[in-house]
Every structure is written in structure tokens, then in C-alpha cells.
Design a protein around this motif. Structure first.
Motif, PDB file in Angstrom:
ATOM      1  N   ILE A 103       0.590  -1.324  -0.159  1.00 53.87           N
ATOM      2  CA  ILE A 103       0.394   0.154  -0.304  1.00 53.87           C
ATOM      3  C   ILE A 103       0.776   1.005   0.012  1.00 53.87           C
ATOM      4  O   ILE A 103       1.743   1.243   0.809  1.00 53.87           O
ATOM      5  CB  ILE A 103      -0.954   0.340   1.342  1.00 53.87           C
ATOM      6  CG1 ILE A 103      -1.711  -1.538   1.723  1.00 53.87           C
ATOM      7  CG2 ILE A 103      -1.829   1.173   1.002  1.00 53.87           C
ATOM      8  CD1 ILE A 103      -2.575  -1.558   2.719  1.00 53.87           C
ATOM      9  N   SER A 104       0.432   2.146  -0.352  1.00 51.79           N
ATOM     10  CA  SER A 104       1.240   3.157  -0.522  1.00 51.79           C
ATOM     11  C   SER A 104       1.558   4.016   0.191  1.00 51.79           C
ATOM     12  O   SER A 104       0.623   4.804   1.087  1.00 51.79           O
ATOM     13  CB  SER A 104       0.843   3.600  -2.222  1.00 51.79           C
ATOM     14  OG  SER A 104      -0.653   5.005  -1.739  1.00 51.79           O
ATOM     15  N   TYR A 105       2.655   4.785   0.974  1.00 51.39           N
ATOM     16  CA  TYR A 105       2.639   5.420   2.092  1.00 51.39           C
ATOM     17  C   TYR A 105       2.039   6.544   1.938  1.00 51.39           C
ATOM     18  O   TYR A 105       1.390   6.875   3.469  1.00 51.39           O
ATOM     19  CB  TYR A 105       4.221   6.433   1.835  1.00 51.39           C
ATOM     20  CG  TYR A 105       4.647   6.573   3.113  1.00 51.39           C
ATOM     21  CD1 TYR A 105       5.545   5.806   4.524  1.00 51.39           C
ATOM     22  CD2 TYR A 105       3.830   7.935   3.576  1.00 51.39           C
ATOM     23  CE1 TYR A 105       5.780   6.335   5.233  1.00 51.39           C
ATOM     24  CE2 TYR A 105       4.616   8.468   4.861  1.00 51.39           C
ATOM     25  CZ  TYR A 105       5.491   7.721   5.741  1.00 51.39           C
ATOM     26  OH  TYR A 105       6.014   7.871   6.798  1.00 51.39           O
ATOM     27  N   PRO A 106       1.359   7.432   1.071  1.00 50.05           N
ATOM     28  CA  PRO A 106       0.313   8.331   1.398  1.00 50.05           C
ATOM     29  C   PRO A 106      -1.100   7.736   1.888  1.00 50.05           C
ATOM     30  O   PRO A 106      -1.705   8.457   2.349  1.00 50.05           O
ATOM     31  CB  PRO A 106      -0.063   9.216   0.825  1.00 50.05           C
ATOM     32  CG  PRO A 106       1.392   9.025  -0.440  1.00 50.05           C
ATOM     33  CD  PRO A 106       1.935   7.582  -0.286  1.00 50.05           C
ATOM     34  N   THR A 107      -1.785   6.641   1.425  1.00 51.09           N
ATOM     35  CA  THR A 107      -2.699   6.088   1.324  1.00 51.09           C
ATOM     36  C   THR A 107      -2.920   5.676   3.163  1.00 51.09           C
ATOM     37  O   THR A 107      -3.684   4.993   3.671  1.00 51.09           O
ATOM     38  CB  THR A 107      -2.004   4.609   0.475  1.00 51.09           C
ATOM     39  OG1 THR A 107      -2.674   5.210  -0.427  1.00 51.09           O
ATOM     40  CG2 THR A 107      -4.236   4.329   1.210  1.00 51.09           C
ATOM     41  N   LEU A 108      -1.600   5.094   3.194  1.00 48.94           N
ATOM     42  CA  LEU A 108      -1.312   4.199   4.312  1.00 48.94           C
ATOM     43  C   LEU A 108      -1.033   5.555   6.119  1.00 48.94           C
ATOM     44  O   LEU A 108      -2.568   5.208   6.990  1.00 48.94           O
ATOM     45  CB  LEU A 108       0.186   4.112   4.919  1.00 48.94           C
ATOM     46  CG  LEU A 108       0.451   2.982   4.335  1.00 48.94           C
ATOM     47  CD1 LEU A 108       1.738   1.870   4.118  1.00 48.94           C
ATOM     48  CD2 LEU A 108      -0.765   1.256   4.484  1.00 48.94           C
ATOM     49  N   SER A 109      -1.095   6.767   5.334  1.00 50.53           N
ATOM     50  CA  SER A 109      -0.944   7.708   6.233  1.00 50.53           C
ATOM     51  C   SER A 109      -2.145   8.967   5.945  1.00 50.53           C
ATOM     52  O   SER A 109      -3.176   9.356   7.968  1.00 50.53           O
ATOM     53  CB  SER A 109       0.218   8.784   5.351  1.00 50.53           C
ATOM     54  OG  SER A 109       1.491   9.158   5.676  1.00 50.53           O
ATOM     55  N   ARG A 110      -3.422   8.377   5.045  1.00 50.76           N
ATOM     56  CA  ARG A 110      -4.333   8.744   5.111  1.00 50.76           C
ATOM     57  C   ARG A 110      -4.975   8.421   5.822  1.00 50.76           C
ATOM     58  O   ARG A 110      -6.021   8.585   7.588  1.00 50.76           O
ATOM     59  CB  ARG A 110      -5.406   9.092   3.822  1.00 50.76           C
ATOM     60  CG  ARG A 110      -6.126   9.285   3.796  1.00 50.76           C
ATOM     61  CD  ARG A 110      -7.029   9.335   2.738  1.00 50.76           C
ATOM     62  NE  ARG A 110      -6.947   8.507   1.479  1.00 50.76           N
ATOM     63  CZ  ARG A 110      -7.397   7.532   0.979  1.00 50.76           C
ATOM     64  NH1 ARG A 110      -8.423   7.209   1.932  1.00 50.76           N
ATOM     65  NH2 ARG A 110      -7.174   6.288   0.515  1.00 50.76           N
ATOM     66  N   TYR A 111      -4.836   6.849   6.174  1.00 48.95           N
ATOM     67  CA  TYR A 111      -5.477   5.491   7.224  1.00 48.95           C
ATOM     68  C   TYR A 111      -5.450   5.736   8.820  1.00 48.95           C
ATOM     69  O   TYR A 111      -6.057   6.061   9.283  1.00 48.95           O
ATOM     70  CB  TYR A 111      -5.238   3.996   6.606  1.00 48.95           C
ATOM     71  CG  TYR A 111      -5.980   3.806   5.652  1.00 48.95           C
ATOM     72  CD1 TYR A 111      -6.971   4.335   4.744  1.00 48.95           C
ATOM     73  CD2 TYR A 111      -4.924   2.080   5.579  1.00 48.95           C
ATOM     74  CE1 TYR A 111      -7.283   3.696   3.561  1.00 48.95           C
ATOM     75  CE2 TYR A 111      -5.366   1.830   3.778  1.00 48.95           C
ATOM     76  CZ  TYR A 111      -6.781   2.476   3.201  1.00 48.95           C
ATOM     77  OH  TYR A 111      -6.430   2.195   2.086  1.00 48.95           O
ATOM     78  N   VAL A 112      -4.087   6.662   9.287  1.00 47.51           N
ATOM     79  CA  VAL A 112      -3.726   7.001  10.535  1.00 47.51           C
ATOM     80  C   VAL A 112      -4.861   7.816  11.221  1.00 47.51           C
ATOM     81  O   VAL A 112      -4.864   8.267  11.751  1.00 47.51           O
ATOM     82  CB  VAL A 112      -1.872   6.835  10.136  1.00 47.51           C
ATOM     83  CG1 VAL A 112      -1.702   7.933  11.483  1.00 47.51           C
ATOM     84  CG2 VAL A 112      -1.691   5.457  10.233  1.00 47.51           C
ATOM     85  N   ARG A 113      -4.817   9.292   9.729  1.00 43.89           N
ATOM     86  CA  ARG A 113      -5.483  10.318  10.659  1.00 43.89           C
ATOM     87  C   ARG A 113      -6.735   9.988  10.855  1.00 43.89           C
ATOM     88  O   ARG A 113      -7.529  10.324  11.352  1.00 43.89           O
ATOM     89  CB  ARG A 113      -5.175  11.639   9.320  1.00 43.89           C
ATOM     90  CG  ARG A 113      -3.537  11.927   8.947  1.00 43.89           C
ATOM     91  CD  ARG A 113      -3.213  12.694   8.399  1.00 43.89           C
ATOM     92  NE  ARG A 113      -3.854  12.867   7.158  1.00 43.89           N
ATOM     93  CZ  ARG A 113      -3.379  12.754   5.700  1.00 43.89           C
ATOM     94  NH1 ARG A 113      -2.143  12.242   5.433  1.00 43.89           N
ATOM     95  NH2 ARG A 113      -3.748  12.366   4.730  1.00 43.89           N
ATOM     96  N   GLN A 114      -7.297   9.480   9.214  1.00 42.97           N
ATOM     97  CA  GLN A 114      -8.759   8.782   9.753  1.00 42.97           C
ATOM     98  C   GLN A 114      -9.065   8.466  11.787  1.00 42.97           C
ATOM     99  O   GLN A 114     -10.664   8.526  11.810  1.00 42.97           O
ATOM    100  CB  GLN A 114      -9.294   8.494   8.066  1.00 42.97           C
ATOM    101  CG  GLN A 114      -8.770   9.220   6.731  1.00 42.97           C
ATOM    102  CD  GLN A 114      -9.724   8.401   5.584  1.00 42.97           C
ATOM    103  OE1 GLN A 114      -9.901   7.418   6.097  1.00 42.97           O
ATOM    104  NE2 GLN A 114      -9.734   8.864   4.621  1.00 42.97           N
ATOM    105  N   ASP A 115      -8.253   7.182  11.684  1.00 38.89           N
ATOM    106  CA  ASP A 115      -8.938   6.434  12.697  1.00 38.89           C
ATOM    107  C   ASP A 115      -7.601   6.153  13.816  1.00 38.89           C
ATOM    108  O   ASP A 115      -6.837   4.511  12.997  1.00 38.89           O
ATOM    109  CB  ASP A 115      -9.353   5.053  11.641  1.00 38.89           C
ATOM    110  CG  ASP A 115     -10.164   4.429  13.531  1.00 38.89           C
ATOM    111  OD1 ASP A 115     -10.004   5.108  14.490  1.00 38.89           O
ATOM    112  OD2 ASP A 115     -10.816   3.662  12.851  1.00 38.89           O
ATOM    113  N   PRO A 116      -6.882   6.940  14.479  1.00 38.58           N
ATOM    114  CA  PRO A 116      -5.640   6.580  14.724  1.00 38.58           C
ATOM    115  C   PRO A 116      -5.094   5.371  15.565  1.00 38.58           C
ATOM    116  O   PRO A 116      -4.652   4.719  16.087  1.00 38.58           O
ATOM    117  CB  PRO A 116      -4.846   7.181  15.222  1.00 38.58           C
ATOM    118  CG  PRO A 116      -6.565   8.025  15.237  1.00 38.58           C
ATOM    119  CD  PRO A 116      -7.196   7.925  14.165  1.00 38.58           C
ATOM    120  N   ASP A 117      -6.644   5.624  16.428  1.00 39.09           N
ATOM    121  CA  ASP A 117      -7.204   3.477  17.132  1.00 39.09           C
ATOM    122  C   ASP A 117      -7.201   2.866  16.026  1.00 39.09           C
ATOM    123  O   ASP A 117      -6.774   2.100  17.396  1.00 39.09           O
ATOM    124  CB  ASP A 117      -7.866   4.251  18.263  1.00 39.09           C
ATOM    125  CG  ASP A 117      -7.750   5.661  19.034  1.00 39.09           C
ATOM    126  OD1 ASP A 117      -6.821   6.096  19.051  1.00 39.09           O
ATOM    127  OD2 ASP A 117      -9.133   6.204  19.402  1.00 39.09           O
TER     128      ASP A 117
END
Length: 244
Positions: free
Chosen positions: A135-149
């Protein structure tokens, strides 16, 4: 050039004394102020001169000062001697003292303790998760911002590390996003069940109505032209001059 005194002896200025003895002018002036009683002089003020015997006195004062500078300083008695005997202690900064107190009490831990714990537990960076999941790095960062828990991790910011279980969580989030992108919006039943023939009939009716409207417009234009011709004839008859 040295002047001669009343008895024929040579007299020197302070500048000439400096040239002959090699002692600097500021030092000679200091000797002059401190040892006036020892220096033989003639005259006063700017006309003050020094005989040859004064050169030897200047040399002696210079030697005495050099010897005095080379001697060790006298230690004062009492508390000063005790303080001099004690070795000097190095000053410790306040921040370092606080760290030492925390370490001694066990409340404080080194800054890199979290990093050491992370290496023991084989925690992963976001770049390593990108290599494992594809998975691309920007997509992973977006997942973390949306639901970090949702993704188990340790630390914050750039020092944030993820547990191996977070790999499966990232893959699940990617599959969910992929499936939601592949769905099409549901259409109303009335529009979906309408047959194609109805649209054809509607288009035929629209074309027929357009042809009928065009015919009516042409008929109206023709009537307007006929009316204009009649009006023009009536006007010509009314304004015609008799005899012409």
C-alpha cells in the motif's frame, strides 16, 4: 641627544631612558610614579631629566618586579587557607542535576527508552508496513489520520512505531476502501424497470410535435405576409392623387 647638567653630567629624557634600557614607556611611567624616592632626577614637570645613575635604578626596579612576578602568591591564614586546600568542584547544570535526581528516584527514564523497547518488540515503521502490504505511503498516512486508534502503535509523531498486528489492520482498511470504490450507486426502481421502448416512443412523439409546431409557424408567417400586402394596397389607393 642627552643634555649636560651644571656639573657636566649627561641628563636623559624618559624617552631616551626607554631607548637605552629597553623598558617600555608605560612601564617607565609606572616606575616613576611608584618609586619617586629611589629615582634621582633633575628639574620638574616636562623639563624633568634623569642622570646616568637613574638608568641603573630603573634596571634594578625592573629586575625586582620580574622576580616578584615569579614568586607564588602568599596564602592567607584562616578560612582562606582551608578553602584553598579544598579541590575545586565542577559546576553541574540544573538540567543535569534534575536528570540525576530522576534516575536516582526511578521516576525518570532515558529519552531513548521507548526506542529500545520498540526494537525488542520488533515494531515497524510506516515505510516497513508499506513494503509488506504494498500500500502506498500516502494511503497509509491517510488511514492513520482517519482512525488512529484502529492501528496499534507506540510513540507519537516521527517516532511512532506499529505492532505487527497493525499490518493486518492496514490490509483490512485497504480492502474496505477498495470494495466501497467498486460499488455503483443504486438507481430508483421506476427508472430501472422502465423499458427501452418507452424512451423511443417519447422521442417519436417529441419529433412529431416539433414538425406540427413548425407547420403552424410557417402558416402564421404566410398569413402575416398576405396581411402586409393588403395593407400596402389600401394605403396606395388612399393616397393616390387624381389626374395622375
Amino acid at each position: 641627544m642627552a643634555k649636560r647638567g651644571s656639573q657636566g653630567e649627561a641628563l636623559y629624557t624618559l624617552t631616551e631612558v626607554s631607548a637605552k634600557t629597553g623598558i617600555s614607556m608605560p612601564t617607565l611611567q609606572r616606575y616613576k610614579r611608584s618609586y619617586q624616592d629611589r629615582l634621582p632626577t633633575v628639574g620638574k614637570g616636562r623639563r624633568q631629566r634623569y642622570p646616568a645613575a637613574a638608568l641603573e635604578v630603573f634596571e634594578e626596579i625592573k629586575a625586582e618586579n620580574i622576580a616578584r612576578r615569579g614568586r607564588p602568591r602568599k596564602e592567607s591564614s584562616g578560612g582562606d587557607a582551608k578553602s584553598a586546600a579544598k579541590p575545586k568542584q565542577r559546576r553541574v547544570s540544573r538540567a543535569k542535576a534534575r536528570r540525576e535526581r530522576r534516575r536516582a528516584s526511578g521516576t525518570g527514564a532515558p529519552r531513548k527508552a521507548s526506542e529500545a523497547t520498540a526494537s525488542k518488540q520488533d515494531l515497524l515503521t510506516l515505510t516497513e508496513i508499506k513494503e509488506r502490504t504494498g500500500i502506498s505511503y500516502p494511503t497509509l498516512s491517510r488511514y492513520v489520520r482517519q482512525d488512529p486508534d484502529r492501528f496499534p502503535s507506540v510513540g507519537e509523531g516521527r517516532r511512532r512505531r506499529y505492532h505487527p498486528a497493525a499490518v493486518q489492520a492496514f490490509q483490512s482498511a485497504y480492502e474496505e476502501g477498495k470494495s466501497s470504490r467498486g460499488r455503483r450507486p443504486a438507481q430508483p426502481k421506476s427508472e430501472a424497470s422502465a423499458p427501452a421502448t418507452s424512451t423511443r416512443r417519447t422521442s417519436k412523439a417529441a419529433s412529431a410535435g416539433g414538425a406540427e409546431l413548425k407547420k403552424r409557424i410557417n402558416e402564421l408567417e404566410r398569413r402575416v405576409k398576405d396581411l402586409e400586402k393588403r395593407l400596402s394596397k389600401d394605403l396606395k389607393l388612399r393616397f393616390t392623387i387624381p389626374g395622375r
